[in-house]
Structure formats: structure tokens, C-alpha cells
Design a protein around this motif. Structure first.
Motif, PDB file in Angstrom:
ATOM      1  N   GLU A 217       0.554  -1.061  -0.165  1.00 27.93           N
ATOM      2  CA  GLU A 217      -0.015  -0.044   0.149  1.00 27.93           C
ATOM      3  C   GLU A 217       0.533   1.243  -0.183  1.00 27.93           C
ATOM      4  N   SER A 218       0.643   2.209  -0.554  1.00 27.00           N
ATOM      5  CA  SER A 218       1.395   3.297  -0.626  1.00 27.00           C
ATOM      6  C   SER A 218       2.708   3.142  -1.594  1.00 27.00           C
ATOM      7  N   SER A 244      -3.426   1.702  -3.620  1.00 20.85           N
ATOM      8  CA  SER A 244      -3.082   3.718  -3.857  1.00 20.85           C
ATOM      9  C   SER A 244      -1.478   3.739  -4.488  1.00 20.85           C
ATOM     10  N   TYR A 246       0.761   4.790  -6.761  1.00 21.83           N
ATOM     11  CA  TYR A 246       1.035   5.801  -7.457  1.00 21.83           C
ATOM     12  C   TYR A 246       2.490   6.278  -8.675  1.00 21.83           C
ATOM     13  N   PHE A 332      -7.428   1.791  -4.770  1.00 19.54           N
ATOM     14  CA  PHE A 332      -7.721   3.172  -4.397  1.00 19.54           C
ATOM     15  C   PHE A 332      -9.199   3.375  -3.002  1.00 19.54           C
ATOM     16  N   GLU A 336      -8.534   9.410   0.218  1.00 20.52           N
ATOM     17  CA  GLU A 336      -7.120   9.082   0.808  1.00 20.52           C
ATOM     18  C   GLU A 336      -6.239  10.718   0.934  1.00 20.52           C
ATOM     19  N   ARG A 388      -6.048  13.024  -5.107  1.00 24.44           N
ATOM     20  CA  ARG A 388      -6.529  11.949  -5.071  1.00 24.44           C
ATOM     21  C   ARG A 388      -6.481  11.286  -6.507  1.00 24.44           C
ATOM     22  N   TYR A 392      -3.494   8.953  -7.464  1.00 25.33           N
ATOM     23  CA  TYR A 392      -3.922   6.951  -7.079  1.00 25.33           C
ATOM     24  C   TYR A 392      -4.697   6.691  -8.131  1.00 25.33           C
ATOM     25  N   THR A 395      -3.606   5.985 -11.364  1.00 22.22           N
ATOM     26  CA  THR A 395      -2.375   5.625 -11.189  1.00 22.22           C
ATOM     27  C   THR A 395      -3.566   3.444 -11.468  1.00 22.22           C
ATOM     28  N   HIS A 431      -6.497   7.755   3.455  1.00 23.13           N
ATOM     29  CA  HIS A 431      -5.124   6.796   2.581  1.00 23.13           C
ATOM     30  C   HIS A 431      -5.088   5.566   4.011  1.00 23.13           C
TER      31      HIS A 431
END
Length: 550
Positions: A217-218, A244, A246, A332, A336, A388, A392, A395, A431
Motif C-alpha cells: 500500500e502507498s 493506493s 502512484y 484506491f 485518500e 486523489r 491514486y 494510477t 489513505h
């Protein structure tokens, strides 16, 4: 570098949480792994092995070197305690992500394994933590894999990797001493090393080395994309989950491109900022001092496009279909930016008129389309939705679209779930809010996290999401008992919405993907503009249309 200072000040709010150790049985299982024998602990039918080293400590002369394999050990190693976290900043304020200060060391390349008792050829789920490549650790309470292992019959692995300046610094002297004549990406190479260890050892724990899913995540999802793009990781995993993620522009080793300075020159700049004369001086610094000082000077860790570890910009790799051809899940969250408000404009427009003027000045012929998606009539929500989607949302949809071109299925999700404490704090579906549900750890969130109520509804959603994730890891198709079938994205642009319950929908936010894809396409063609958090009123003037870009 001032923008990097602003960004990192916010990103370091993504903190670490030390897991609360349960009461374990006295006798523990012993695994005879190729790496060496390990003794762990068993609880509720799950064998747990913590703090397992997968590479030599990157200390001393090994600082800023690719991870080195360990020689097998012969004495049984205790694997009942988590290993140290990698060095990271410790002051994180009142963030909802903050927890106890972790024990840190350069000797931090550890992983943890949760395996059902008697497991044989079980699917393997490898979790890569988030934290902006700056913070985080594999021992965070939400990432505890015991419930997923027990309920889904999976072997769950979480890994540490080098962070910040120790994990991602590029420098001409480092490139000169490298066999490949490149530098940076040490944290990414740690992840590759962990996957190689898993391939060689996980069968001893009951896992199937031929059925490995990477998930994160992230920054963990950014890492998933890096691994999908890197030739170094090819064949080490068989499915991928990006929560999430990017797909931002990434610094290149020796070229100033897309508005990013060359990564090696950033290393030289940082050396000067720290008052050091050369690489030897940097290696001589205390690890925590180096980590904290670098952050304070504005150093931001990213992967480096070096032509070898990361061959090209992520957008280019995925456009060419050169990424790992594996089933992919991506998605996502609705809110976020509600917990990442440092990504909002520092000086927001005073009113609707000022907002519309700024958008028209930046987006030109795309302004009216943009304003339909993000209208001035609800300025607060439009300011939250723009980054956002630019980071996210675009992406996630781009990932599943591009993965389909490889002949592999892509599954899209949108987490839009709230509960009283979350919504009262104006943090609806913020998020990382999906993570406790994926792991079934809704009662193991950080101290300042909005408390998830102990209700049948929350438990049911967690059971459903865990089942979907586990099914995808097992077969490449997300299925959950007594829940709707999750169709692949396909021509119908299907996705799973996680609201009060899972609901199948289609055509997520019509026009969102196309608008941001057009903006990024023009920026890529122009060559001098980054695509990261510079959307909405923070956007530079839109470059001209080209034959390839609308």
C-alpha cells in the motif's frame, strides 16, 4: 529542494506501530530451512517466525551496497522476536499513523512468516509496507499475518527494506564503485533479495515458491510497480496487488528529465548540504543522524531510473508491455487526501471565481472538462478529489488497463467505506483505511486511528475483503463466499466498490482517467514537467496538444 522539504514533512506522518505480543505457547516449531534451522512459536494453529534475516546487515562498508546473501547457519536460530526496523525519522507528531517509536538499526533486513500448522504448497502473500520510502516496518500491528494465515490457509510474509537516504541515495562515487556503474535503489534491491530468499526457503514453511503474490500500500504499492518493472525481480512473483499506488515521474541517474534533477546530482547536493567532503565522510556518519539530517535538508527518497534495476519510467515500461505479465489487482480510496492534507494547496483559492480562473489558466482547452469533474460549487471536495485522482485514481485504472494488454486480467477496486468515528473526524475512507480489513485486524490499528466499531457489519466486510485478497493470491481471481463475483476490468470497465458491503459497479468516475491521462501524456511529450502532486490549482500550464496526446 524546498518542495521536497514540504512533501517529506507531511509524508513522515506515516509512522510505525509496534505490534503488541500475545501470549504464546512455550514450545515452538522448528523449521529446517535451506538458510538454516529456525525456531518460532505457535498460536491458534499458526506457526510464527519473526526477525528472520534474509541478507547480511548493510552496515559499515556495506552501507549503500546491494544486499549480500548470508551463508547458511547451522545452529538453530531463535525466531520469536521481531528484528529491528530500518532507520527512519522518529518525530511524527499527532498523526493518525503514529505509534510507538520502533527499535532501529542498520542491521534491519529481516522478514516474518506466518504459516498454518501443517501447510503444504500454500499460496504465499508477501506484504511490502508503506511510509513514503521513509518510514514503516514489517512489525506494524495492522500487518500481523496470523488471521489471514489461519482463515485463508496462506503463508503470509512481511519484509523490512532500507528507507530514506540509506535506501535510495544515488551518488557518482557510489556509481563508480558499482559493477553495473549505477547507484540508488538499495531498498528496492532489498525487496528483490527478500523475494529470492522466499523462493529458496518458503517451501520449508509450507509455502509454494511457484505461487507468490507481492502486495503493498502507498510506497509499498509504488514498490510493487518497481518490482513489476525491474528485470531483477522477474520470475520471483506470480501475482501483484497495488493498493493506493502512484505512478509518478521518477528521477533518472544522470539526466535531468521530466522536471526532476539527476539522482546522482541530488546525492552531490546532499553531501554539500550535510557539510561532508566525499562518500567516505557520508559513510562515517551515524545512521540515525544521517537519516534525520537528510530529511531536514529536504532529501526525498525515490527509485532511480538507471537503465538496469529500473530500465525506464514506469509509464514507459507499462505502455510497452514490458512489466511482469502477471494477474494484477489495483485500487484506491475515496478519501485518500483527507489524511494527507499536506498535499493540498498551501494557499487555496479564496472563492469559486478564483478557483475557476486558476484552472482555466493551467488547463487551457481541458479546463471545462476538468471543472465538470472538480466543480467550483463544492470547492472543498474538489480540492481533495483532484490530487486523489491525479495520484491514486489515475494510477489504479491505468495499471489494470495496461495489464490487460499483456493478456493478464486486471481487477479494479474503490474503497468507499466509512464508520462513525472515521466520518466524524472528516476522514471518510482515508489513505490506508482498507489495510485493517485486508488483514482482518480491525482491532489492531494505531492509537490515534479512528476506532473501528466491533459490529457484525465491520467484521463481515473484513472477512469479505480478506477472502477476496486471499483468493486472488491463490488463483489470480478474487472470489469471496456469499459475496458478489468480482469481474475483471475488461471492456465493461468493471470494478468492486467496498462500501457497507462489496458491490460490483462499472465506469468509475467517468472522464477521470481520460482527463488525467491526457495531462500526463502532454507533460511526458513536453519533457520538462513532472507528474506527481502538481494537479489542480498547483498545475503548471498545460503543454500543447501533440499527435499522440489529446
Amino acid at each position: 529542494m524546498k518542495s521536497a522539504v514540504h512533501l517529506l514533512a507531511g509524508l513522515t506522518a506515516l509512522g510505525c506501530v509496534a505490534v503488541q505480543s500475545p501470549v504464546w505457547a512455550e514450545a515452538g516449531p522448528v523449521v529446517q530451512a535451506p538458510a538454516g534451522p529456525l525456531q518460532g512459536e505457535t498460536v491458534d494453529g499458526v506457526d510464527v517466525f519473526r526477525g528472520v534475516p534474509y541478507a547480511l546487515p548493510p552496515t559499515g562498508w556495506r552501507r549503500w551496497r546491494p544486499p549480500a546473501a548470508m551463508s547458511p547457519w547451522s545452529q538453530t536460530r531463535d525466531a520469536t522476536q521481531f528484528g529491528a526496523a530500518c532507520h527512519q525519522p522518529v518525530a511524527r507528531g499527532e498523526s493518525i499513523y503514529s505509534g510507538e517509536e520502533p527499535t532501529m538499526s542498520e542491521d534491519c533486513l529481516f522478514l516474518n512468516v506466518w504459516a498454518p500448522e501443517g501447510a503444504e504448497a500454500a499460496p504465499v502473500f508477501v506484504w511490502i509496507h508503506g511510509g513514503a520510502l521513509t518510514t514503516g516496518a514489517s512489525n506494524e500491528a495492522m500487518y500481523d499475518g496470523a488471521r489471514m494465515a489461519a482463515a485463508q490457509g496462506m503463508v503470509v510474509v512481511s519484509i523490512n527494506y532500507r528507507l530514506g537516504v540509506l535506501g535510495y541515495l544515488a551518488h557518482p562515487e557510489l556509481s563508480a564503485e558499482s559493477r553495473q556503474k549505477v547507484s540508488g535503489n538499495y531498498g528496492l534491491l532489498d525487496q528483490v533479495s527478500a523475494l529470492k530468499w522466499i523462493k529458496g526457503n518458503i517451501a520449508a514453511f509450507g509455502g509454494d515458491p511457484g505461487n507468490v503474490t507481492i502486495a503493498g500500500e502507498s510506497a509499498g504499492a509504488l514498490s510493487v510497480m518497481y518490482l513489476m518493472a525491474s528485470p531483477e525481480a522477474r520470475g520471483l512473483f506470480h501475482k501483484a496487488i497495488a493498493q493506493s499506488a502512484y505512478m509518478i515521474s521518477t528521477p533518472e541517474l544522470r539526466s535531468t528529465r521530466h522536471g526532476d534533477p539527476a539522482a546522482e546530482m541530488v546525492g552531490v547536493w546532499l553531501q554539500a548540504q550535510l557539510g561532508r567532503q566525499n562518500l567516505a565522510d557520508l559513510r562515517g556518519m551515524d545512521a540515525q543522524e544521517l537519516t534525520t539530517a537528510s530529511l531536514g535538508k529536504g532529501y526525498a527518497p525515490w527509485g532511480t531510473i538507471d537503465g538496469k534495476i529500473l530500465p525506464e519510467q514506469l509509464v514507459e515500461v507499462f505502455d510497452r508491455g514490458e512489466q511482469a505479465p502477471v494477474p494484477l489487482m489495483a485500487g484506491f480510496n475515496e478519501g485518500e487526501i483527507r489524511s494527507l492534507r499536506f498535499l493540498l494547496p498551501p494557499s487555496p483559492p479564496a472563492d469559486a471565481e478564483a478557483y475557476e480562473a486558476a484552472i482555466r489558466a493551467s488547463y487551457g482547452p481541458l479546463a471545462e472538462t476538468f471543472l465538470k469533474l472538480y466543480p467550483s460549487s463544492d470547492l472543498k471536495e474538489s480540492l481533495l478529489a483532484t490530487p486523489r485522482d491525479g495520484l491514486y485514481g489515475w494510477t489504479a485504472e491505468r495499471l489494470v488497463r495496461r495489464q490487460q494488454r499483456t493478456g493478464q486480467p486486471g481487477f479494479l477496486y474503490f474503497f468507499d467505506h466509512g464508520y462513525p468515528a472515521m466520518d466524524e473526524a472528516d476522514l471518510h475512507a482515508f489513505h490506508a483505511a482498507e489495510i485493517p480489513y485486508v488483514f482482518g485486524n480491525v482491532d489492531r490499528t494505531p492509537p490515534r486511528w479512528p476506532a473501528i466499531p466491533e459490529t457484525d457489519g465491520e467484521r463481515g466486510l473484513a472477512q469479505a475483503m480478506m477472502a477476496y485478497w486471499a483468493s486472488f493470491a491463490r488463483t489470480g481471481v478474487p472470489v469471496a463466499s456469499n459475496q458478489p463475483d468480482w469481474p475483471a476490468y475488461g471492456e465493461g470497465r468493471a470494478y468492486m466498490a467496498f462500501e457497507e458491503t462489496p458491490v460490483v459497479r462499472d465506469h468509475l468516475m467517468p472522464g477521470m482517467y481520460e482527463t488525467h491521462e491526457a495531462v500526463v501524456c502532454r507533460r511526458r511529450a513536453a519533457g520538462g514537467i513532472a507528474w506527481n502532486w502538481n494537479f489542480g490549482v498547483l498545475a503548471p500550464a498545460l503543454p500543447p496538444k501533440t499527435p499522440a496526446c489529446q
